[in-house]
Scaffold this active site. Structure first.
Site, PDB file in Angstrom:
ATOM      1  N   GLY A  46       0.844  -1.189   0.000  1.00 49.38           N
ATOM      2  CA  GLY A  46       0.000   0.000   0.000  1.00 49.38           C
ATOM      3  C   GLY A  46       0.879   1.239   0.000  1.00 49.38           C
ATOM      4  O   GLY A  46       2.060   1.174   0.345  1.00 49.38           O
ATOM      5  N   GLN A  51       2.490  10.062   1.909  1.00 48.14           N
ATOM      6  CA  GLN A  51       3.840   9.467   1.927  1.00 48.14           C
ATOM      7  C   GLN A  51       4.697   9.948   0.773  1.00 48.14           C
ATOM      8  O   GLN A  51       5.922   9.800   0.810  1.00 48.14           O
ATOM      9  CB  GLN A  51       3.754   7.929   1.905  1.00 48.14           C
ATOM     10  N   CYS A  94       5.912  -0.098   7.543  1.00 42.96           N
ATOM     11  CA  CYS A  94       5.501   1.099   6.811  1.00 42.96           C
ATOM     12  C   CYS A  94       6.683   1.569   5.978  1.00 42.96           C
ATOM     13  O   CYS A  94       7.810   1.627   6.478  1.00 42.96           O
ATOM     14  CB  CYS A  94       5.078   2.198   7.791  1.00 42.96           C
ATOM     15  N   LEU A  95       6.416   1.909   4.727  1.00 43.87           N
ATOM     16  CA  LEU A  95       7.497   2.372   3.851  1.00 43.87           C
ATOM     17  C   LEU A  95       8.090   3.684   4.351  1.00 43.87           C
ATOM     18  O   LEU A  95       9.199   4.038   3.972  1.00 43.87           O
ATOM     19  CB  LEU A  95       6.985   2.515   2.411  1.00 43.87           C
ATOM     20  N   HIS A 136      -4.472   0.878   7.830  1.00 41.26           N
ATOM     21  CA  HIS A 136      -3.138   1.498   7.909  1.00 41.26           C
ATOM     22  C   HIS A 136      -3.062   2.704   6.963  1.00 41.26           C
ATOM     23  O   HIS A 136      -2.588   3.781   7.341  1.00 41.26           O
ATOM     24  CB  HIS A 136      -2.082   0.432   7.566  1.00 41.26           C
ATOM     25  N   GLU A 137      -3.575   2.522   5.729  1.00 37.99           N
ATOM     26  CA  GLU A 137      -3.525   3.618   4.737  1.00 37.99           C
ATOM     27  C   GLU A 137      -4.463   4.761   5.139  1.00 37.99           C
ATOM     28  O   GLU A 137      -4.109   5.940   5.000  1.00 37.99           O
ATOM     29  CB  GLU A 137      -3.896   3.112   3.343  1.00 37.99           C
ATOM     30  N   HIS A 140      -2.921   7.004   7.573  1.00 40.17           N
ATOM     31  CA  HIS A 140      -2.010   7.979   6.942  1.00 40.17           C
ATOM     32  C   HIS A 140      -2.766   9.246   6.534  1.00 40.17           C
ATOM     33  O   HIS A 140      -2.253  10.359   6.674  1.00 40.17           O
ATOM     34  CB  HIS A 140      -1.354   7.387   5.689  1.00 40.17           C
TER      35      HIS A 140
HETATM   36  O1  GNR Z   1       4.029  -2.484   2.519  1.00 37.52           O
HETATM   37  C1  GNR Z   1       3.396  -2.397   3.577  1.00 37.52           C
HETATM   38  N1  GNR Z   1       3.146  -3.527   4.283  1.00 37.52           N
HETATM   39  C2  GNR Z   1       2.275  -3.572   5.355  1.00 37.52           C
HETATM   40  C3  GNR Z   1       2.298  -4.696   6.157  1.00 37.52           C
HETATM   41  C4  GNR Z   1       1.437  -4.805   7.221  1.00 37.52           C
HETATM   42  C5  GNR Z   1       0.554  -3.786   7.484  1.00 37.52           C
HETATM   43  C6  GNR Z   1       0.516  -2.650   6.699  1.00 37.52           C
HETATM   44  C7  GNR Z   1       1.371  -2.544   5.630  1.00 37.52           C
HETATM   45  S1  GNR Z   1       1.301  -1.155   4.619  1.00 37.52           S
HETATM   46  C8  GNR Z   1       2.962  -1.070   4.069  1.00 37.52           C
HETATM   47  C9  GNR Z   1       3.148   0.019   3.049  1.00 37.52           C
HETATM   48  C10 GNR Z   1       2.867   1.366   3.678  1.00 37.52           C
HETATM   49  O2  GNR Z   1       3.619   1.949   4.397  1.00 37.52           O
HETATM   50  N2  GNR Z   1       1.702   1.891   3.432  1.00 37.52           N
HETATM   51  O3  GNR Z   1       1.356   3.061   3.997  1.00 37.52           O
HETATM   52 NI    NI Z   2       2.495   3.160   5.839  1.00 39.33          NI
END
Ligand code: GNR
Ligand code: NI
Length: 173
Positions: A46, A51, A94-95, A136-137, A140
């Site tokens: 995601g 980001q 999270c990236l 999670h997204e 953000h």
């Molecule tokens: O790549 C991602 N892997 C992930 C693994 C478990 C829970 C959430 C994520 S999202 C993350 C990419 C990211 O930072 N998205 O905002």
């Molecule tokens: Ni993230």
């Protein structure tokens, strides 16, 4: 297509609530395509607009996994209309916080209303990793990171580690 630079925590742009997208334009389509390319390149499942420094309410995701055909998705102005009572614990990354993985507890299923990149409205239920990823997204888009669910001490240690990492990366440039 072009890769976007992913913003690393801590950064004020990752702490802001984003604005509604008010129309689907060619620029938005280009940005969504670039974000998908950036997400696949990372690789990640995601990527939310803030980001890459765009404070608008949309994100891209693909939770298909490398064994199956890609399923690129763009969710615009997402709104949670229902969450399950049962929860899941999932190890999140999270990236914007590279190399950090911690367990987070969230509703196991969510129902979400959103627009796709063609402007069509959807209401869809997500479960398993897709439910985790969508939440999670969406966090953000509200300026929230998964480390905000951790203890203060853990969060401060992670933030210090990321500050150090950013300094090292800045020196290499
Ligand atoms: O790549 C991602 N892997 C992930 C693994 C478990 C829970 C959430 C994520 S999202 C993350 C990419 C990211 O930072 N998205 O905002
Ligand atoms: Ni993230």
């Amino acid at each position: 297509m072009s890769l976007k630079r992913i913003i690393i925590h801590p950064d004020p742009r990752l702490k802001k609530a984003c604005e509604q997208v008010d129309g689907i334009s060619p620029a938005l389509r280009k940005l969504a395509t670039d974000m998908l390319e950036t997400m696949y390149d990372a690789p990640g499942i995601g990527l939310a607009a803030p980001q890459v420094g765009v404070l608008e309410r949309f994100f891209v995701m693909d939770v298909a996994g490398k064994e199956s055909a890609p399923e690129p998705r763009v969710l615009i102005n997402p709104r949670i209309s229902w969450v399950s009572e049962d929860v899941n614990v999932h190890e999140e990354g999270c990236l914007s916080i590279p190399g950090v993985y911690e367990d987070v507890t969230r509703p196991a299923m969510v129902r979400v209303q959103f627009k796709d990149i063609d402007g069509n409205n959807h209401e869809e239920e997500f479960e398993d990793i897709a439910a985790t990823c969508v939440q999670h997204e969406m966090d953000h888009l509200d300026g929230k990171l998964f480390v905000d669910y951790l203890s203060g001490i853990k969060r401060r240690m992670i933030t210090a580690k990321m500050k150090k990492l950013k300094k090292e990366w800045a020196r290499e440039e």
